[in-house]
Scaffold this motif. Structure first.
Motif, PDB file in Angstrom:
ATOM      1  N   SER A 185       0.860  -1.175   0.000  1.00  0.00           N
ATOM      2  CA  SER A 185       0.000   0.000   0.000  1.00  0.00           C
ATOM      3  C   SER A 185       0.899   1.228   0.000  1.00  0.00           C
ATOM      4  O   SER A 185       2.091   1.132   0.318  1.00  0.00           O
ATOM      5  N   GLN A 186       0.349   2.378  -0.350  1.00  0.00           N
ATOM      6  CA  GLN A 186       1.188   3.569  -0.425  1.00  0.00           C
ATOM      7  C   GLN A 186       0.358   4.830  -0.226  1.00  0.00           C
ATOM      8  O   GLN A 186      -0.855   4.833  -0.396  1.00  0.00           O
ATOM      9  N   THR A 187       1.076   5.884   0.152  1.00  0.00           N
ATOM     10  CA  THR A 187       0.464   7.181   0.375  1.00  0.00           C
ATOM     11  C   THR A 187       0.223   7.880  -0.959  1.00  0.00           C
ATOM     12  O   THR A 187       0.612   7.385  -2.018  1.00  0.00           O
ATOM     13  N   ALA A 188      -0.390   9.071  -0.902  1.00  0.00           N
ATOM     14  CA  ALA A 188      -0.669   9.820  -2.135  1.00  0.00           C
ATOM     15  C   ALA A 188       0.598  10.379  -2.757  1.00  0.00           C
ATOM     16  O   ALA A 188       0.666  10.570  -3.963  1.00  0.00           O
ATOM     17  N   GLY A 189       1.606  10.666  -1.910  1.00  0.00           N
ATOM     18  CA  GLY A 189       2.831  11.264  -2.412  1.00  0.00           C
ATOM     19  C   GLY A 189       4.059  10.583  -1.848  1.00  0.00           C
ATOM     20  O   GLY A 189       4.011   9.943  -0.789  1.00  0.00           O
ATOM     21  N   PRO A 190       5.219  10.744  -2.500  1.00  0.00           N
ATOM     22  CA  PRO A 190       6.469  10.110  -2.052  1.00  0.00           C
ATOM     23  C   PRO A 190       7.235  10.990  -1.076  1.00  0.00           C
ATOM     24  O   PRO A 190       8.469  10.957  -1.020  1.00  0.00           O
ATOM     25  N   ILE A 191       6.512  11.778  -0.276  1.00  0.00           N
ATOM     26  CA  ILE A 191       7.093  12.903   0.448  1.00  0.00           C
ATOM     27  C   ILE A 191       7.428  12.588   1.897  1.00  0.00           C
ATOM     28  O   ILE A 191       7.591  13.491   2.711  1.00  0.00           O
ATOM     29  N   GLY A 199       9.805   7.426   9.290  1.00  0.00           N
ATOM     30  CA  GLY A 199       8.669   8.214   9.739  1.00  0.00           C
ATOM     31  C   GLY A 199       7.350   7.503   9.553  1.00  0.00           C
ATOM     32  O   GLY A 199       6.517   7.452  10.460  1.00  0.00           O
ATOM     33  N   ILE A 200       7.125   6.920   8.369  1.00  0.00           N
ATOM     34  CA  ILE A 200       5.824   6.295   8.109  1.00  0.00           C
ATOM     35  C   ILE A 200       5.643   5.010   8.906  1.00  0.00           C
ATOM     36  O   ILE A 200       4.511   4.628   9.224  1.00  0.00           O
ATOM     37  N   LEU A 201       6.748   4.338   9.254  1.00  0.00           N
ATOM     38  CA  LEU A 201       6.638   3.083  10.004  1.00  0.00           C
ATOM     39  C   LEU A 201       6.504   3.323  11.495  1.00  0.00           C
ATOM     40  O   LEU A 201       6.099   2.425  12.240  1.00  0.00           O
ATOM     41  N   SER A 202       6.824   4.526  11.941  1.00  0.00           N
ATOM     42  CA  SER A 202       6.756   4.857  13.365  1.00  0.00           C
ATOM     43  C   SER A 202       5.449   5.533  13.733  1.00  0.00           C
ATOM     44  O   SER A 202       5.276   5.946  14.882  1.00  0.00           O
ATOM     45  N   VAL A 262       0.452   5.709   9.677  1.00  0.00           N
ATOM     46  CA  VAL A 262       0.318   6.152   8.285  1.00  0.00           C
ATOM     47  C   VAL A 262      -0.313   5.025   7.470  1.00  0.00           C
ATOM     48  O   VAL A 262       0.071   3.862   7.595  1.00  0.00           O
ATOM     49  N   HIS A 263      -1.269   5.369   6.641  1.00  0.00           N
ATOM     50  CA  HIS A 263      -1.958   4.365   5.826  1.00  0.00           C
ATOM     51  C   HIS A 263      -1.918   4.775   4.364  1.00  0.00           C
ATOM     52  O   HIS A 263      -1.585   5.912   4.013  1.00  0.00           O
ATOM     53  N   GLY A 264      -2.272   3.856   3.503  1.00  0.00           N
ATOM     54  CA  GLY A 264      -2.400   4.153   2.083  1.00  0.00           C
ATOM     55  C   GLY A 264      -3.851   4.071   1.678  1.00  0.00           C
ATOM     56  O   GLY A 264      -4.745   4.309   2.490  1.00  0.00           O
ATOM     57  N   GLY A 265      -4.087   3.691   0.421  1.00  0.00           N
ATOM     58  CA  GLY A 265      -5.456   3.590  -0.058  1.00  0.00           C
ATOM     59  C   GLY A 265      -5.701   2.336  -0.875  1.00  0.00           C
ATOM     60  O   GLY A 265      -6.718   2.237  -1.561  1.00  0.00           O
ATOM     61  N   VAL A 266      -4.767   1.359  -0.813  1.00  0.00           N
ATOM     62  CA  VAL A 266      -4.964   0.111  -1.552  1.00  0.00           C
ATOM     63  C   VAL A 266      -6.009  -0.719  -0.822  1.00  0.00           C
ATOM     64  O   VAL A 266      -5.903  -0.954   0.379  1.00  0.00           O
ATOM     65  N   HIS A 267      -7.016  -1.138  -1.542  1.00  0.00           N
ATOM     66  CA  HIS A 267      -8.134  -1.856  -0.939  1.00  0.00           C
ATOM     67  C   HIS A 267      -7.673  -3.189  -0.353  1.00  0.00           C
ATOM     68  O   HIS A 267      -6.919  -3.939  -0.976  1.00  0.00           O
ATOM     69  N   GLY A 268      -8.126  -3.471   0.869  1.00  0.00           N
ATOM     70  CA  GLY A 268      -7.769  -4.715   1.530  1.00  0.00           C
ATOM     71  C   GLY A 268      -6.431  -4.681   2.235  1.00  0.00           C
ATOM     72  O   GLY A 268      -6.006  -5.695   2.804  1.00  0.00           O
ATOM     73  N   LYS A 269      -5.730  -3.534   2.219  1.00  0.00           N
ATOM     74  CA  LYS A 269      -4.424  -3.406   2.869  1.00  0.00           C
ATOM     75  C   LYS A 269      -4.546  -2.509   4.098  1.00  0.00           C
ATOM     76  O   LYS A 269      -5.483  -1.724   4.235  1.00  0.00           O
ATOM     77  N   GLY A 270      -3.542  -2.606   4.992  1.00  0.00           N
ATOM     78  CA  GLY A 270      -3.614  -1.896   6.254  1.00  0.00           C
ATOM     79  C   GLY A 270      -2.618  -0.767   6.380  1.00  0.00           C
ATOM     80  O   GLY A 270      -2.106  -0.240   5.381  1.00  0.00           O
ATOM     81  N   TYR A 271      -2.330  -0.390   7.635  1.00  0.00           N
ATOM     82  CA  TYR A 271      -1.301   0.614   7.897  1.00  0.00           C
ATOM     83  C   TYR A 271       0.009   0.177   7.241  1.00  0.00           C
ATOM     84  O   TYR A 271       0.317  -1.018   7.156  1.00  0.00           O
ATOM     85  N   LEU A 272       0.826   1.145   6.809  1.00  0.00           N
ATOM     86  CA  LEU A 272       2.059   0.800   6.121  1.00  0.00           C
ATOM     87  C   LEU A 272       3.018   0.027   7.017  1.00  0.00           C
ATOM     88  O   LEU A 272       3.800  -0.801   6.538  1.00  0.00           O
ATOM     89  N   HIS A 273       2.961   0.281   8.351  1.00  0.00           N
ATOM     90  CA  HIS A 273       3.879  -0.442   9.226  1.00  0.00           C
ATOM     91  C   HIS A 273       3.524  -1.934   9.304  1.00  0.00           C
ATOM     92  O   HIS A 273       4.323  -2.731   9.796  1.00  0.00           O
TER      93      HIS A 273
END
Length: 717
Positions: free
Chosen positions: A277-283, A288-291, A294-305
């Motif tokens: 899964s991924q965020t809207a931007g690579p910014i 940071g995102i694992l701590s 933070v979530h993305g928008g891929v259906h059926g997927k969870g927090y990035l961590h």
């Protein structure tokens, strides 16, 4: 009498629809008249302003001296100069002649390299920086533009010309941000902080809104050192940027924790890999995102961590000093996911990646009528959307009930009929039918200099790129994204910034005309920009990271609720806009976006429902409110009040807060509504069982509490 002359210059082939929209936009701007009433006015020479501020003789309001981003400026009246803009590193601002407010001069570009020894215990500051006392550890960013600041920031035996401020400017501090290059540097920082009874707080791209990095208590900040991994390289090459094939045929990737999502995809995308899964931007940076949640928008997927499978961690042993631990077992990783830097410093990470040979990013739009706005219709629309697409991010106009979707599809970028088309040379003119051949792939697009009809036939679809072409496209984009680990998202270009300034100017006026027209102009313009950015991404690297620049003065609040409550959630958003519009006396213009995610019990510290105080596994929708008021705007106070009421209603849906955004509003000692001030709300983000389990593990890896700051104060005390 103030006269404004507005000229509209457009390309010769601009469509009538876009011409009309631009004309309506400028007409609305020209119709603006009286500024909204401001209860916080001052009178120059008679009223006192807070320290560091002065009464603006033209606006009769208190603003910072010198002016900050978004505040009024100009040369006619004294004390209206723009300050340098500081977000970990420093950048110049100038006064916009169009808008009369301070804006960034240029996009934040890649810092330049300076040769500074890796560890400097005797200060060697740049000429314009103040000296550092002998024996103080001096770790400035080596790859940076020359700072405009005149002083170094010293605390806990370390110093740096840069200090910590988060992206939305809700935390502006003098906490030094140091930039270790290697393990020796990092160990020296740990030792200096421990020797001064201080705490160490890792920083990523500075996008967290609450006091995750530093405490809210200003006095406590005197004993904090912030550590950026923007220039850090792990000593162990096994934790460098690389793909790792697994015995079961799956793939993982390892990278330093200071790596940005852009640099990660620069490596994995040409090889056909994506994060689950991924965020809207690579910014953002990986650490940071694992701590954080933070979530993305891929259906059926969870927090990035959720997809963290390994950590190279630097922890502190009071007797032995800094220790490096390579962690890969699931029971331990549960503690490190979403741990807010409270256990130590993630120096490198390992993540699951997925192979996608067929991928495209695109957009769609939908509009509901007032009669058609029903639970059944909304649920059916999104059920179909989820079934037909891999990812969705939806932007909601609460006035027109219009929705713009950004979508990922596991489909080829080109339609089947266009496979094999690689350039405009593949398009030809059909004289018999007076059109371009292959109408599904080509269209007539005249460009000055075309000598015949065939030359004017050009691709209307984006051709697929080879791995080598993707790699070259990333290389061409890389200079604009090199600043992410230092400053977060690249700032808007000067032209975009001034355009946003004018759009915000529309919102800062009272209207005698049709406010529905104003709202339509704002949202149409915003959604057009989203569409353009998606097209741009599809046309170069096609990785789905369409959001490449954001303004630095936005405010955000985000909550997740069970997907079955989506219709109720969207109605709360409509109520929020009605309330803020009624309080301000005019329609308020802000962006609302939402994405779907699955929440499962994958981390010790996983945010709970505010009402249930429990993690309830299932499918959720996360909705984010983004409002773009400039600093000092009186509308900001109205937004706080409206968000506080909205948040109370979200609790009834058992909303789960995004802990990287603003939440838990309550009045501070001065009676001003602020986020994170509702102690009961903040301390219920995690339940007692979660906090007990986390603290038991924490006692073993950080018995001296070297990393006990910021987030610990928010959630544990």
């Amino acid at each position: 009498l103030k006269l404004q002359f507005l000229y509209l210059i457009v390309p010769p082939h601009t469509s009538p629809k876009k011409m009309m929209r631009a004309a309506l936009w400028l007409s609305a701007l020209a119709a603006a008249a009286v500024h909204a009433g401001d209860p916080q006015r001052c009178i120059a020479g008679q009223s006192q302003c807070p320290a560091g501020m002065s009464c603006d003789t033209l606006k009769s309001r208190c603003y910072h001296t010198p002016r900050r981003l978004g505040e009024p400026c100009g040369k006619v009246v004294a004390d209206r100069k723009c300050a340098p803009y500081h977000i970990n590193t420093t950048h110049p601002m100038s006064c916009s002649t169009l808008c009369g407010v301070c804006l960034l001069d240029d996009p934040m570009v890649a810092p330049v390299q300076q040769q500074v020894p890796a560890v400097v215990t005797v200060a060697e500051p740049a000429a314009q920086e103040t000296p550092v006392a002998e024996g103080v550890l001096y770790l400035p960013p080596r790859h940076r533009a020359p700072s405009q600041r005149r002083q170094n920031h010293t605390a806990c035996g370390v110093a740096s010309p840069e200090s910590f401020m988060n992206f939305e400017e809700s935390l502006v501090t003098s906490v030094p941000v140091v930039y270790p290059q290697n393990d020796a540097d990092l160990a020296a920082v740990f030792a200096a902080a421990a020797g001064h009874a201080c705490v160490v707080r890792p920083v990523g791209a500075s996008h967290s809104s609450p006091a995750v990095v530093v405490p809210a208590d200003v006095a406590e900040r005197q004993r904090v050192v912030a550590v950026s991994l923007a220039e850090y390289v792990p000593a162990d090459a096994a934790w460098g940027l690389q793909l790792l094939p697994q015995a079961d045929g799956s793939m993982r990737v390892r990278a330093p924790a200071g790596t940005s999502l852009f640099d990660l995809y620069k490596y994995i995308r040409p090889r056909g890999y994506f994060l689950p899964s991924q965020t809207a931007g690579p910014i953002f940076t990986l650490g940071g995102i694992l701590s954080n949640s933070v979530h993305g928008g891929v259906h059926g997927k969870g927090y990035l961590h959720t997809y963290l499978t390994g950590v190279r961690a630097a922890v502190w042993d009071p007797a032995a000093g800094m220790q490096i631990q390579n962690l890969t077992d699931e029971a331990t990783l549960r503690h490190w996911r979403n741990s807010y830097g409270l256990l130590g410093v993630m120096t490198a990470v390992e993540l699951v990646v997925e192979k996608r040979d067929r991928f495209t990013v695109t957009t769609e739009e939908a509009t509901f009528t007032a009669e058609g706005w029903t639970r059944e219709a909304v649920d059916a629309h999104f059920a179909k959307l989820i079934a037909e697409n891999t990812y969705s991010e939806s932007f909601f106009d609460p006035y027109q009930l219009h929705i713009k979707h950004v979508l990922f599809r596991t489909a080829p970028l080109l339609p089947d009929a266009c496979q094999g088309f690689t350039s405009d040379d593949d398009c030809t003119w059909n004289y018999a039918h007076a059109r371009c051949n292959d109408a599904a792939c080509c269209s007539y697009q005249f460009v000055a200099g075309d000598l015949n009809l065939g030359q004017s036939c050009r691709l209307s679809v984006v051709p697929e790129k080879s791995p080598a072409q993707l790699a070259a496209a990333y290389e061409s984009l890389a200079p604009g994204f090199a600043s992410i680990p230092y400053n977060g998202a690249p700032g808007l270009t000067a032209a975009q910034d001034r355009e946003l300034c004018m759009l915000e100017g529309l919102d800062e006026k009272k209207w005698g005309g049709d406010e529905a027209l104003l709202a339509k102009i704002f949202y149409d313009q915003t959604y057009d920009e989203v569409g353009k950015e998606v097209e741009e991404n599809a046309g170069d690297v096609n990785d789905g990271f369409w959001l490449r620049a954001v303004p630095h003065y936005i405010r955000l609040m985000a909550y997740s609720v069970p997907r079955g409550k989506l219709f109720d959630f969207l109605n709360l958003i409509k109520e929020l806009f009605v309330e803020i519009s009624e309080k301000s006396g005019r329609k308020q213009l802000a962006n609302v976006e939402f994405r779907f995610l699955d929440i499962n019990d994958t981390a010790t510290l996983l945010p709970t429902g505010i009402t249930s105080n429990a993690v309830v596994p299932g499918e959720y929708v996360n909705c984010e409110v983004v409002f773009n008021t400039f600093p000092g705007s009186p509308v900001s106070n109205l937004w706080r009040a409206a968000l506080a009421g909205y948040e109370a209603r979200v609790r009834a849906l058992d909303g789960v807060p995004h802990t990287g955004k603003s939440f838990c509003y309550a009045a501070d000692a001065a009676g001003v509504l602020q986020p994170y001030r509702n102690a009961t709300c903040v301390q219920r983000v995690f339940n007692e069982a979660q906090k007990t389990a986390f603290n038991e593990y924490r006692q073993g890896v950080d018995p001296a509490r070297l990393f006990d700051g910021g987030a610990a104060e928010l959630f544990f005390k």
